[in-house]
Design a protein around this motif. Structure first.
Motif, PDB file in Angstrom:
ATOM      1  N   THR A 154       2.467   2.082  -5.300  1.00  0.00           N
ATOM      2  CA  THR A 154       1.155   2.436  -5.754  1.00  0.00           C
ATOM      3  C   THR A 154       1.154   3.249  -6.936  1.00  0.00           C
ATOM      4  O   THR A 154      -0.126   3.452  -7.586  1.00  0.00           O
ATOM      5  CB  THR A 154       0.205   2.834  -4.663  1.00  0.00           C
TER       6      THR A 154
ATOM      7  N   HIS B 218       0.806  -1.191  -0.079  1.00  0.00           N
ATOM      8  CA  HIS B 218       0.153   0.122  -0.088  1.00  0.00           C
ATOM      9  C   HIS B 218       0.789   1.309   0.015  1.00  0.00           C
ATOM     10  O   HIS B 218       0.098   2.637   0.000  1.00  0.00           O
ATOM     11  CB  HIS B 218      -0.897  -0.014   1.190  1.00  0.00           C
TER      12      HIS B 218
ATOM     13  N   SER C  43      -2.325   6.041   3.218  1.00  0.00           N
ATOM     14  CA  SER C  43      -2.695   5.189   2.272  1.00  0.00           C
ATOM     15  C   SER C  43      -4.259   4.797   2.314  1.00  0.00           C
ATOM     16  O   SER C  43      -4.659   4.029   1.401  1.00  0.00           O
ATOM     17  CB  SER C  43      -1.802   3.877   2.026  1.00  0.00           C
TER      18      SER C  43
ATOM     19  N   ARG D 225      -5.265   2.428   4.527  1.00  0.00           N
ATOM     20  CA  ARG D 225      -5.184   0.939   5.350  1.00  0.00           C
ATOM     21  C   ARG D 225      -5.512   1.223   6.709  1.00  0.00           C
ATOM     22  O   ARG D 225      -5.417   2.256   7.304  1.00  0.00           O
ATOM     23  CB  ARG D 225      -3.804   0.502   5.093  1.00  0.00           C
TER      24      ARG D 225
ATOM     25  N   PRO E 291      -2.349   1.200  -7.591  1.00  0.00           N
ATOM     26  CA  PRO E 291      -1.836  -0.308  -6.831  1.00  0.00           C
ATOM     27  C   PRO E 291      -2.111  -1.517  -7.675  1.00  0.00           C
ATOM     28  O   PRO E 291      -2.914  -1.448  -8.712  1.00  0.00           O
ATOM     29  CB  PRO E 291      -3.045   0.013  -5.723  1.00  0.00           C
TER      30      PRO E 291
END
Ligand SMILES: [Zn+2]
Lengths: 255, 138
Positions: free
Chosen positions: A124, A119, B61, B63, A128
């Motif tokens: 990315t 990630h 990001s 996450r 990604p």
């Protein structure tokens, strides 16, 4: 579900079957890959002979990169020496191959770190990865007692695994007693089993090797995610036959 | 958190969410149901919730991962997209013996989410990678 593998089977189908199959269109699988589609997170565990699994994984990677135009990350412990013979038929452009990133983690720790870092911005750009492939998961798991599935939504995952409990002679069922496989099944939505066909018909095929290929849903998602099950095309073939010529080229037939 | 739980458990979390929104507590009948569905895990998980043991970590990001402080003070990372906890109980009871759907840490995450009492914290992308890889505690 398992659409990338299915489009591989269709692309490398024997000519007689191609004429019969009106639904053959690798781009129909493409629509499911569009971002924002909640049905994209699919994962397949590919079981069976390591060298054939590896060829199938490579075919899938090239198909996904060239036909579907998605970024692919391919994790393997062994360097890629050559592409499968069957690929020479479809001659993918060098550009599409650039969409596949080969990574060679040496240990489970390396693999976990690389997957966990996917990630981060350096991995990315421009986009990604949409397909993660892990060749020979058993090689990473080794004898360690803690396993973690490298699954990561929304992204596809295909991993190959060869069970210690050898299922070659007893048919696919005996593999159910492998405790590692029991755990892996929890984290994959689909199973694809490669089973060598040793019947009379197979022997009569001469120098060709015949393999039966079964696609099946694994227990957990089948019960717990009825919505996803409804999305599954009901008529999708679940059984294929794979024949491998002495020169290594692969051909699929619907069973 | 993507759920792999039986429908009865899903419904229970929805009921808890609704009741907690309205009254800021979990009524007795739902507590009994919780204990009935999850056994001894339920009380231990409620303890973890009371002690504010569940934190949701997010990185730039996008996450996310949950971190749960176990009874012994150890930190366990539970994933958002995959039903897994690195604690010994999960490895033994859930993965090996197949005796239950989850451990007290994952149950605490579900409860905190239902009650909207999860602590929030931001981490960097590399910190998130370390956390997700399980190679080192944050
Ligand atoms: Zn746990």
């Amino acid at each position: 579900m398992a659409d990338i593998l299915t489009s591989v089977f269709r692309t490398f189908m024997s000519q007689t079957d191609v004429n019969k199959d009106v639904t053959m269109d690798p781009h129909s699988a493409c629509s499911a890959l569009l971002p924002g589609d909640s049905s994209v997170s699919s994962s397949v565990l590919l079981l069976g002979d390591s060298s054939i699994s590896r060829s199938l994984l490579l075919l899938s990677a090239v198909m996904a990169a060239s036909e579907l135009g998605v970024r692919v990350v391919f994790f393997t412990q062994t360097q890629i020496q050559s592409l499968p013979v069957s690929l020479q038929k479809c001659v993918p452009s060098p550009e599409s191959l650039k969409k596949i990133k080969f990574s060679y983690p040496r240990t489970l720790g390396d693999l976990l770190q690389q997957v966990a870092g996917l990630h981060e911005s350096q991995n990315t750009s421009p986009t990604p990865p949409s397909l993660i492939i892990v060749d020979r998961l058993e090689g990473f798991l080794g004898r360690e007692t803690t396993q973690r599935s490298p699954s990561s939504a929304p992204c596809r995952l295909i991993a190959s695994f060869r069970s210690d409990v050898d299922s070659e002679h007893a048919g696919g069922e005996s593999s159910a007693t492998d405790p590692i496989l029991d755990v892996l099944d929890r984290y994959f939505q689909m199973r694809c089993t490669l089973d060598r066909d040793r019947s009379y018909e197979a022997a009569a095929a001469g120098l060709k090797e015949l393999w039966n290929v079964y696609l099946s849903a694994t227990g957990i998602t089948e019960d717990a995610c009825p919505k996803e099950r409804e999305d599954r095309p009901a008529a999708a073939p679940k059984e294929w036959q794979l024949s491998i010529s002495p020169d290594g080229s692969m051909e699929f037939k619907m069973a | 958190m993507r759920s792999f739980l039986p429908a009865v458990a899903e419904q229970l979390f929805r009921d808890i969410q609704k009741a907690y929104q309205e009254t800021s507590q979990i009524p007795d009948d739902l507590l009994i149901a919780l204990k009935f569905v999850f056994g001894p895990c339920a009380l231990q998980a409620l303890d973890l919730v009371d002690q504010h043991s569940v934190t949701c970590l997010s990185s730039p990001s996008g996450r996310k991962a949950f971190q749960v402080i176990g009874g012994s003070g150890r930190l366990y990372t539970c994933f958002v997209s995959c039903h897994y906890c690195p604690c010994p109980a999960f490895a033994y009871t859930v993965l090996r013996r197949n005796e239950g759907p989850l451990c007290k840490h994952i149950l605490a995450v579900y409860l905190c989410q239902a009650m909207a009492v999860t602590q929030q914290e931001s981490v960097s992308d590399p910190q998130m990678s370390t956390l997700l890889s399980g190679t080192a505690p944050l």
